[in-house]
Design an enzyme around this catalytic site. Sequence first.
Site, PDB file in Angstrom:
ATOM      1  N   GLU A 363       0.801  -1.218   0.000  1.00 42.06           N
ATOM      2  CA  GLU A 363       0.000   0.000   0.000  1.00 42.06           C
ATOM      3  C   GLU A 363       0.833   1.268   0.000  1.00 42.06           C
ATOM      4  O   GLU A 363       0.413   2.284  -0.548  1.00 42.06           O
ATOM      5  CB  GLU A 363      -0.984  -0.002   1.159  1.00 42.06           C
ATOM      6  CG  GLU A 363      -0.379  -0.104   2.532  1.00 42.06           C
ATOM      7  CD  GLU A 363      -1.490  -0.193   3.591  1.00 42.06           C
ATOM      8  OE1 GLU A 363      -2.108   0.836   3.826  1.00 42.06           O
ATOM      9  OE2 GLU A 363      -1.724  -1.268   4.138  1.00 42.06           O
ATOM     10  N   SER A 417      -8.081   5.590   8.193  1.00 40.24           N
ATOM     11  CA  SER A 417      -8.647   5.217   9.490  1.00 40.24           C
ATOM     12  C   SER A 417      -7.617   5.504  10.564  1.00 40.24           C
ATOM     13  O   SER A 417      -7.910   6.029  11.619  1.00 40.24           O
ATOM     14  CB  SER A 417      -8.972   3.723   9.511  1.00 40.24           C
ATOM     15  OG  SER A 417      -9.670   3.362   8.365  1.00 40.24           O
ATOM     16  N   ARG A 432       8.844   4.395   6.269  1.00 43.75           N
ATOM     17  CA  ARG A 432       7.728   4.734   7.131  1.00 43.75           C
ATOM     18  C   ARG A 432       8.309   5.212   8.446  1.00 43.75           C
ATOM     19  O   ARG A 432       9.025   4.475   9.127  1.00 43.75           O
ATOM     20  CB  ARG A 432       6.835   3.512   7.351  1.00 43.75           C
ATOM     21  CG  ARG A 432       5.575   3.819   8.114  1.00 43.75           C
ATOM     22  CD  ARG A 432       4.687   2.580   8.195  1.00 43.75           C
ATOM     23  NE  ARG A 432       3.402   2.873   8.808  1.00 43.75           N
ATOM     24  CZ  ARG A 432       3.200   2.899  10.119  1.00 43.75           C
ATOM     25  NH1 ARG A 432       4.185   2.674  10.942  1.00 43.75           N
ATOM     26  NH2 ARG A 432       1.997   3.165  10.606  1.00 43.75           N
TER      27      ARG A 432
END
EC number: 2.7.1.33
Lengths: 598, 773
Positions: A363, A417, A432
Amino acid sequence: MLKLVGGGGGQHWACSVAGTGLGGKEAAFEVARPGDQREAGCGGPGWGSAGIPDSAQGAGMLPAGAAGRARGRQSAEERGEPVGEGEERRARHPPAPALRLLNRKPQGGSGEIKTPENDLQRGRLNPGPRAAAPAPGMGDRGGRPEHSATHAPGAPADTGAAAVNGLLHNGFHPPPVQPPRLCNRGPAGGGEAAPPRLPLLPELQPQPPPPQHDSPAKKCRLRRRMDSGRKNRPPFPWFGMDIGGTLVKLVYFEPKDITAEEEQEEVENLKSIRKYLTSNTAYGKTGIRDVHLELKNLTMCGRKGNLHFIRFPSCAMHRFIQMGSEKNFSSLHTTLCATGGGAFKFEKDFRMIADLQLHKLDELDCLIQGLLYVDSVGFNGKPECYYFENPTNPDLCQKKPYCLDNPYPMLLVNMGSGVSILAVYSKDNYKRVTGTSLGGGTFLGLCCLLTGCETFEEALEMAAKGDSTNVDKLVKDIYGGDYERFGLQGSAVASSFGNMMSKEKRDSISKEDLARATLVTITNNIGSIARMCALNENIDRVVFVGNFLRINMVSMKLLAYAMDFWSKGQLKALFLEHEGYFGAVGALLELFKMTDDQ
Amino acid sequence: MAECGASGSGSSGDSLDKSITLPPDEIFRNLENAKRFAIDIGGSLTKLAYYSTVQHKVARVRSFDYSGKDTEQDHEPPYEVSVQEEVTARLHFVKFENTYIEACLDFIKDHLVSTETKVIQATGGGAYRFKDLIEEKLQLRVDKEDVMTCLIKGCNFVLKNIPHEAFVYQKDSDPEFRFQTNHPNIFPYLLVNIGSGVSIVKVETEDRFEWIGGSSIGGGTFWGLGALLTKTKKFDELLHLASKGQHRNVDMLVQDIYGGAHQTLGLGGSLIASSFGKSAMADREFSKEDMAKSLLHMISNDIGQLACLYARLHALDRVYFGGFFIRGHPVTMRTITYSINFFSKGEVQALFLRHEGYLGAIGAFLKGAEQDNPNQYSWGENYAGSSGLMSSSPELCPTQRARSGTFDLLEMDRLERPLVNLPLLLDPSSYVPDTVDLTDDAPARKYWLTCFEEALDGVVKRAVASQPGSADAAERAEKFRQKYWGKLQTLRHQPFAYGTLTVRSLLDTREHCLNEFNFPDPYSKVKQKENGVALKCFPRVIRCLDALGWEERQLALVKGLLAGNVFDWGAKAVSDVLESDPQFGFEEAKMKLQERPWLVDSYSKWLQRLKGPPHKCALIFADNSGIDVILGVFPFVRELLSRGTEVILACNSGPALNDVTYCESLIVAERIAAMDPVVHSALREERLLLTQTGSSSPCLDLSRLDKGLAVLVRERGADLVVIEGMGRAVHTNYHAALRCESLKLAVIKNSWLAERLGGRLFSVIFKYEVPAE
């Protein structure tokens, strides 16, 4: 991975037609002009029910530390699970930083100008280990539509087309599949990544014909469809999907340059999908097409058309799969490229119920590639990226276009979310940094609990009317004014929901105020974490994306304000028009690349 | 973002409860002499600080005026013992709920005998709300002090003055608290104060600190949002709910998004992807417990993440947490610790403070007392007057928790002289005085607690006997018994109540409790008698020793030291003998000793060393009065002096059991000097120096010694440290590493301990250590 599970089952092939498209610029993405008219729709099945549109994929995991750890690929391999996946993902290792975008200046650490020739050269000079094996299910060239499948030794039969290799057609480099994930702190060059696996040139390979057990008529149609591509293109329909924790994002490319012949050949199924999608703006109870985001006259993979942006709640996923089954989607022999956690969660359902093999994609890769692509093509002639001028002055604050031509380094804050924060140093070098579980899901979840609302829209509508200062305890509520010693303004929030400690105030508060306070709390917190990450990573541009920002001007302005104010103007908050759809676009791009690979 | 000092405007604070009946004299102790007040009013709790003088009895010894002939008289005591009143300074802190504030102020007004104090330092978010009330009730002018300054001052103060102040929380260990030894250099550190909001402060020196950030998501968010979600009004109830909930019912986890089969995508499946993420999707009711738990996780994780980001930005690895959100709640400490470990990958340590609730009040007090230079002194936590840390599990000890929720006390005694590290410690930052951590070692804890319980009757008896003329001695002794018994019971349930539980802390607590009820020195008479007896034996012992050859004499001296050490009223095995057999003497003690080879025996090495050049200066920590110091230590000292070694003899500043005190040692030395020319000339020429340790404990903490002693050690270049006795050389310092040679000797007068060490009763420890080059 292209997998065709047709009537007879077990037919695996790659649909790509080998290539002429090894071309340069002309084949690269470009925005094409006309071609627009819409076809009349036919109704379609419902898309699901009772969902709450919400923010994007659940990329934002609480764990920061998890970022650098094994990703899906590794773990899948480690567990010896779906071997095909592992194979396939490995095969996607590109020769070099990829995804060449039209009109984008070369950038990134290598300084090397990427051209197809360049990569081709490498491919020839350095045949990697994978190049030696005959690629199973390799796309045929020269329009030889049928041949028996050959599988790579050891490759499980049903993963047939797995061993594909990055090669470019249509002006695409395959994007980096697993760009170096840096788990250590601090920027690092991409150079330390494992040596790239080399592309296998389809031209040089024997092209086994795809397996064929279908009826002659079906074969014929299939051949035509293959031929109709003429270039190395996947068969229609072209979808990219991002299945998040709350919301599914779907992009659909509607070709507008369909010739009469093509039209005639187009199978009913395909036609009905196209018409259904393009003639409606809502699907079932909860599916919605964001018409205002549609990218018109886009050339993708050599075809001109419109890119549509559709979303529906993840809880409608089963209905969606059911529909795919009912509509015999698998007969279209297409590949469904999907990213987001749902690609993993629902993979089995796609296979078992709809007979569809998902091509699962990382993703974060998809997010970045999709973002870079959409920014590069622009938003129907307007810029994709914008910022707020005078963010600290409510009267003068206004949206302004921003040129993201040279985007690196950037801190990319994806607010779905949950929230993921990435430091992006070049198109294939990112890490990340961290994430937080306080994201769009938290905003909506708390709003639902506190106000009884049911949708994101409702929640935002209430928030727009509310006043958070009734709910929050401000610095002045405690100190009677500014807290000068620390330079804190009296109007700063000292304690989110702090006034709610008092029963009297709890009893006198409105739902709108609560919704506003929830929104402000979550937004400020993300802003605060993003700001700290930017400082720690020494990056001054912070790009906020994700569906939490959809129709959410309050949060955007708050973020713009927070970045500017707390950094004394050093940090800039940037936003993008297609907020939450980049993962899905990235997945679609993978479809093309996959095809190239064959 | 800035609120600190356990602030937050609680709903409870608005209605004042005047009807409560305080047990005030137990809470506001020594109020009649109180001067200098400071108050920290938070959202729900008020912390009052005052400084008071405490009058208590001390045993004084005074030398008779000798004309020489007195020594001939057999039944004359060697010196005079008298009990006098002494005034010492003590800091009192009382923590109570805001509801009691008016009642408390009334009580203070009624009991405050006229004081010159005109001002009260006030801090905390609630200070201004109660300003008028305070001014009216106490007739004191309220001086508002900066919250953060007070907090930091308080934090520095407790970190420097209270041993085992900071602790880490360790999940699944028993107990969960792991106390830290006080690092000599506490700076720099990060203080994260979680009041209703969060303040993050970088503290670089005593006076320099910087507010580097904050967050509005703090205790007030937990409370406010929690109250909205669960309709539960009280903070503690919310936490209680949270401790019973399942956050995964409300939170969207990674595995909810990726599906169970793919939960190991590099992100653990049970990690939270979106807090409250499920509550947006499921059309169902969520339990209060689950929501409270989810909220607690959300807030703790967020605070931990921000703390890590700030710690990383400022390159700090120690983060102290304070504020009412923590307040000793294990569930909060657990989640914060988890979060810090997770986000920092173990690089940042989350530390909590035993007295975090008092930081603001302490700081405010120190601000007001600046002209008294409180930082010049050392302070010691008074275990008798302090409540201690509350239980980690509310179910286990509900009364304790309830009590500390209403009134919680901390008392700190001002020590007249500052305490410092022994300069000879190899590594002050890693020095741990205590040999066995009883918090850790459950069997040892059980044994020692029982041991102290069983010894209690004897101590009470001894205490009464020590004050024959006092009418209320029996009554006070009974109160002492109850107090100490209570402490022991508390420690059984909460071994961490006063930091790491050790034999030393048990002994110290007993001393504090004895003092509390005016039994300053129950053994004074015993010591007096024993010193008298021993002094009479001294010349004979010396004659015997002098008659021996050099090598024989060295062993005899060591045996004498060891035999003397048998005379320990603190050891049950010995006190039984001493009570029943008054004739038990030096020779009998020698008979009891283990024959060589001893349990730990490096005597040969020591002897070898003695054949070499003399030490420059020996520092000797003496143990018991009487035979031990007079017939054991002094002959040994005398021998060292004869070798040309200077001697610093360090004795306790205050009484503890039958340990020789500094005052007693002065008289004893004087008396010995009168008999012995070697000691006489050494004293006169300052080759023998008597000094005090700064301690009143039967054990020895080398990181808290009188500054004068440290100066002397440096000046004289001490190169040998002799530590004598079970309390100082076995219970403590057995593993202490020094930069010079050291001799640790003791007789194990406890069969349980002897067995643990692999020996039997009266086994001998003779540990001679030379530091590695």
